[in-house]
Design a protein around this motif. Structure first.
Motif, PDB file in Angstrom:
ATOM      1  N   ARG A   1      32.614  34.329  35.670  1.00 32.62           N
ATOM      2  CA  ARG A   1      33.465  35.486  35.876  1.00 32.62           C
ATOM      3  C   ARG A   1      33.868  36.128  34.552  1.00 32.62           C
ATOM      4  N   ALA A   2      33.929  37.468  34.572  1.00 33.34           N
ATOM      5  CA  ALA A   2      34.535  38.160  33.455  1.00 33.34           C
ATOM      6  C   ALA A   2      36.038  37.930  33.503  1.00 33.34           C
ATOM      7  N   PRO A   3      36.724  38.031  32.356  1.00 32.05           N
ATOM      8  CA  PRO A   3      38.176  37.841  32.365  1.00 32.05           C
ATOM      9  C   PRO A   3      38.845  38.787  33.350  1.00 32.05           C
ATOM     10  N   ALA A   4      39.812  38.249  34.101  1.00 26.91           N
ATOM     11  CA  ALA A   4      40.494  39.051  35.115  1.00 26.91           C
ATOM     12  C   ALA A   4      41.314  40.151  34.466  1.00 26.91           C
ATOM     13  N   ALA A   5      41.262  41.334  35.046  1.00 30.32           N
ATOM     14  CA  ALA A   5      42.066  42.460  34.583  1.00 30.32           C
ATOM     15  C   ALA A   5      42.893  42.956  35.753  1.00 30.32           C
ATOM     16  N   ALA A   6      44.146  43.267  35.498  1.00 27.36           N
ATOM     17  CA  ALA A   6      45.026  43.741  36.555  1.00 27.36           C
ATOM     18  C   ALA A   6      44.570  45.114  37.039  1.00 27.36           C
ATOM     19  N   VAL A   7      44.754  45.365  38.318  1.00 29.05           N
ATOM     20  CA  VAL A   7      44.433  46.684  38.853  1.00 29.05           C
ATOM     21  C   VAL A   7      45.386  47.704  38.242  1.00 29.05           C
ATOM     22  N   PRO A   8      44.859  48.800  37.696  1.00 29.18           N
ATOM     23  CA  PRO A   8      45.743  49.798  37.069  1.00 29.18           C
ATOM     24  C   PRO A   8      46.817  50.299  38.029  1.00 29.18           C
ATOM     25  N   ALA A   9      47.958  50.643  37.483  1.00 30.70           N
ATOM     26  CA  ALA A   9      49.080  51.119  38.294  1.00 30.70           C
ATOM     27  C   ALA A   9      48.661  52.323  39.131  1.00 30.70           C
ATOM     28  N   GLY A  10      49.056  52.319  40.374  1.00 36.90           N
ATOM     29  CA  GLY A  10      48.777  53.440  41.264  1.00 36.90           C
ATOM     30  C   GLY A  10      47.442  53.370  41.973  1.00 36.90           C
ATOM     31  N   THR A  11      46.559  52.453  41.535  1.00 35.56           N
ATOM     32  CA  THR A  11      45.217  52.410  42.128  1.00 35.56           C
ATOM     33  C   THR A  11      45.272  51.982  43.587  1.00 35.56           C
ATOM     34  N   ARG A  12      46.029  50.931  43.882  1.00 38.28           N
ATOM     35  CA  ARG A  12      46.139  50.488  45.277  1.00 38.28           C
ATOM     36  C   ARG A  12      46.781  51.571  46.141  1.00 38.28           C
ATOM     37  N   ASP A  13      47.776  52.274  45.616  1.00 38.02           N
ATOM     38  CA  ASP A  13      48.426  53.326  46.394  1.00 38.02           C
ATOM     39  C   ASP A  13      47.436  54.447  46.722  1.00 38.02           C
ATOM     40  N   ARG A  14      46.649  54.861  45.730  1.00 37.20           N
ATOM     41  CA  ARG A  14      45.665  55.928  45.981  1.00 37.20           C
ATOM     42  C   ARG A  14      44.633  55.467  47.000  1.00 37.20           C
ATOM     43  N   THR A  15      44.183  54.219  46.863  1.00 37.63           N
ATOM     44  CA  THR A  15      43.205  53.676  47.804  1.00 37.63           C
ATOM     45  C   THR A  15      43.791  53.619  49.208  1.00 37.63           C
ATOM     46  N   ALA A  16      45.051  53.204  49.316  1.00 38.76           N
ATOM     47  CA  ALA A  16      45.702  53.105  50.622  1.00 38.76           C
ATOM     48  C   ALA A  16      45.802  54.464  51.296  1.00 38.76           C
ATOM     49  N   VAL A  17      46.184  55.472  50.557  1.00 39.35           N
ATOM     50  CA  VAL A  17      46.325  56.818  51.129  1.00 39.35           C
ATOM     51  C   VAL A  17      44.968  57.319  51.630  1.00 39.35           C
ATOM     52  N   ALA A  18      43.933  57.129  50.832  1.00 38.59           N
ATOM     53  CA  ALA A  18      42.604  57.618  51.217  1.00 38.59           C
ATOM     54  C   ALA A  18      42.074  56.878  52.439  1.00 38.59           C
ATOM     55  N   GLN A  19      42.206  55.558  52.471  1.00 37.06           N
ATOM     56  CA  GLN A  19      41.687  54.794  53.602  1.00 37.06           C
ATOM     57  C   GLN A  19      42.489  55.058  54.869  1.00 37.06           C
ATOM     58  N   THR A  20      43.786  55.231  54.739  1.00 34.47           N
ATOM     59  CA  THR A  20      44.609  55.528  55.913  1.00 34.47           C
ATOM     60  C   THR A  20      44.263  56.882  56.495  1.00 34.47           C
ATOM     61  N   ALA A  21      44.036  57.861  55.635  1.00 32.91           N
ATOM     62  CA  ALA A  21      43.672  59.195  56.119  1.00 32.91           C
ATOM     63  C   ALA A  21      42.352  59.153  56.882  1.00 32.91           C
ATOM     64  N   LEU A  22      41.380  58.407  56.354  1.00 33.74           N
ATOM     65  CA  LEU A  22      40.088  58.307  57.034  1.00 33.74           C
ATOM     66  C   LEU A  22      40.218  57.573  58.366  1.00 33.74           C
TER      67      LEU A  22
END
Length: 449
Positions: free
Chosen positions: A306-327
């Motif tokens: 595995r490559a070293p773990a990197a935290a998901v950038p701030a706001g990324t999960r929120d943007r993903t959630a909005v897009a998936q919920t809309a679809l």
């Protein structure tokens, strides 16, 4: 890890699977198995030395939320119960809404594609690492079939999978039928995808049948494997010798002789497509051989991959959630289609989701189509159009029955009493005791007279 030739184990064909010659392993849907008890057929297969791999369908690792610890623990328990060499899941999202969007939770009841974007990849990789750390054996992820594609994607399917493997060390379960589906429906070239993905990371391969209707390929798992799907398998075999190949069938089960014939066609395809032997080891071949030798002791090919773990950038999960919920809301709740999507394809996908709900509810609650007769399907589709699924299929069956009763149906008084008793029997907070079940069975018998 050498698996060989396998078939998907389903209760409906348990006897046929046991009777088939040359079966090295089977795959069972994880959510259909009890956590503390195996069906007798799987016990007998394991006693014969047949490996069993649990195949999950409900984690939704491509979703905006972090994986549910309860679902992960359930999948881990089934892997340990089976003594499985690995577990598999899908690169997909299956639910949306909830706290990230401050909206009602929606369940797709189906595997939906994640956008091949850097945002979605960041979320998926963190979710995969969480899953790997929670599972007792390595994890492999499957590419899915799709009727729709996201606008403004930044990566091809092959590039997306390659990045996923590079960052997490996860293995791949490549479904060649899904590659063919995406070729017909989305114009994506299977050969290009195979050229771009890291074939040395393949844990095994799925082969399944489908059918084309009005220019759309439906990955039904209820039809024979077609020549174009076998051609994609040949393309894959020309690049790598996969550790395992498995035939999937989920409905319209044929006799054992037909299943044996499909397995023979898969074996013949693998033999014909094998490249001439080359005594010189290649870097890919060496890595692949190492995987098979079992040197990767950790999850997903070993922590060292595995490559070293990197935290998901701030706001990324929120943007993903909005897009998936809309679809998902557009697909199951008739809200406006998100910008950039093909409206015709969304309608096709929406109808397919509703039809699948009706079919699965009829399987998990066969009493409903029996009680409602020919009116079951039309009544359920009308219900599904106004009531998105918010829980599992069993919850959906109860909600549908309640909906019918509240609306004053069924018109036949005997059918209404039967449906009322059915709903009462199953809507309690805990399963009824044996005495209660006997009383209810006797009452149901009297009502049916």
């Amino acid at each position: 890890m050498e698996l060989g030739i396998g078939i998907g184990w389903r209760p409906e064909i348990a006897d046929e699977v046991e009777s088939l010659a040359g079966i090295d392993w089977v795959e069972a849907v994880a959510e259909n198995l009890c956590a503390d008890h195996l069906p007798d057929s799987l016990v007998r297969l394991r006693e014969r030395g047949v490996r069993v791999v649990p195949h999950g369908v409900a984690l939704g690792l491509g979703g905006a939320d972090r994986p549910d610890p309860v679902r992960l623990a359930s999948l881990a328990a089934r892997a340990e119960l089976l003594g499985a060499p690995l577990v598999t899941e899908h690169i997909a999202f299956v639910r949306a809404g909830g706290p990230l969007t401050a909206s009602p939770r929606l369940e797709a009841g189906h595997l939906l594609p994640v956008p091949r974007t850097w945002d979605a990849l960041d979320v998926l990789c963190e979710n995969v690492r969480i899953a790997q750390d929670s599972l007792p054996v390595p994890l492999a992820l499957e590419n899915i079939a799709a009727l729709i594609t996201w606008p403004d994607e930044e990566l091809t399917e092959g590039q997306f999978l390659a990045e996923l493997v590079e960052r997490t060390g996860v293995r791949l379960l490549i479904d060649v039928a899904n590659l063919h589906t995406n070729h017909v429906n989305l114009g994506q070239d299977p050969a290009k995808a195979l050229d771009e993905l890291p074939v040395e990371a393949i844990a095994y391969v799925h082969v399944a049948g489908g059918v084309e209707r009005n220019g759309v390929w439906h990955d039904t798992h209820a039809h024979p494997v077609t020549a174009p799907v076998l051609q994609v398998l040949a393309e894959l075999r020309s690049r790598v010798d996969p550790p395992g190949v498995l035939l999937e069938r989920d409905d319209a089960f044929p006799p054992a002789a037909e299943l044996a014939g499909e397995l023979d066609a898969i074996r013949a395809t693998l033999r014909r497509a094998a490249p001439p032997a080359d005594p010189r080891p290649s870097p890919r071949g060496a890595a692949h051989a190492g995987d098979r030798d079992g040197d990767d002791a950790g999850n997903g090919g070993g922590d060292g991959d595995r490559a070293p773990a990197a935290a998901v950038p701030a706001g990324t999960r929120d943007r993903t959630a909005v897009a998936q919920t809309a679809l998902l809301s557009a697909l199951v709740a008739e809200t406006p289609a998100p910008e950039g999507f093909d409206h015709r394809r969304l309608r096709v996908q929406s109808r397919a989701l509703a039809a699948k709900r009706a079919d699965v509810v009829a399987k998990v609650a066969p009493e409903l189509p029996e009680i409602l007769g020919d009116g079951y399907r039309a009544a359920f589709l009308a219900y599904a159009g106004s009531r998105p699924m918010s829980g599992g299929y069993r919850r959906d069956a109860l909600d549908f029955a309640e909906h019918v009763l509240i609306a004053g149906g069924p018109a036949d008084p005997v059918a209404r009493r039967r449906l009322t008793y059915w709903w009462q029997d199953r809507s309690g907070s805990r399963p009824p005791r044996r005495t209660t079940r006997l009383v209810r069975a006797a009452r149901a018998a009297l009502v049916g007279k």
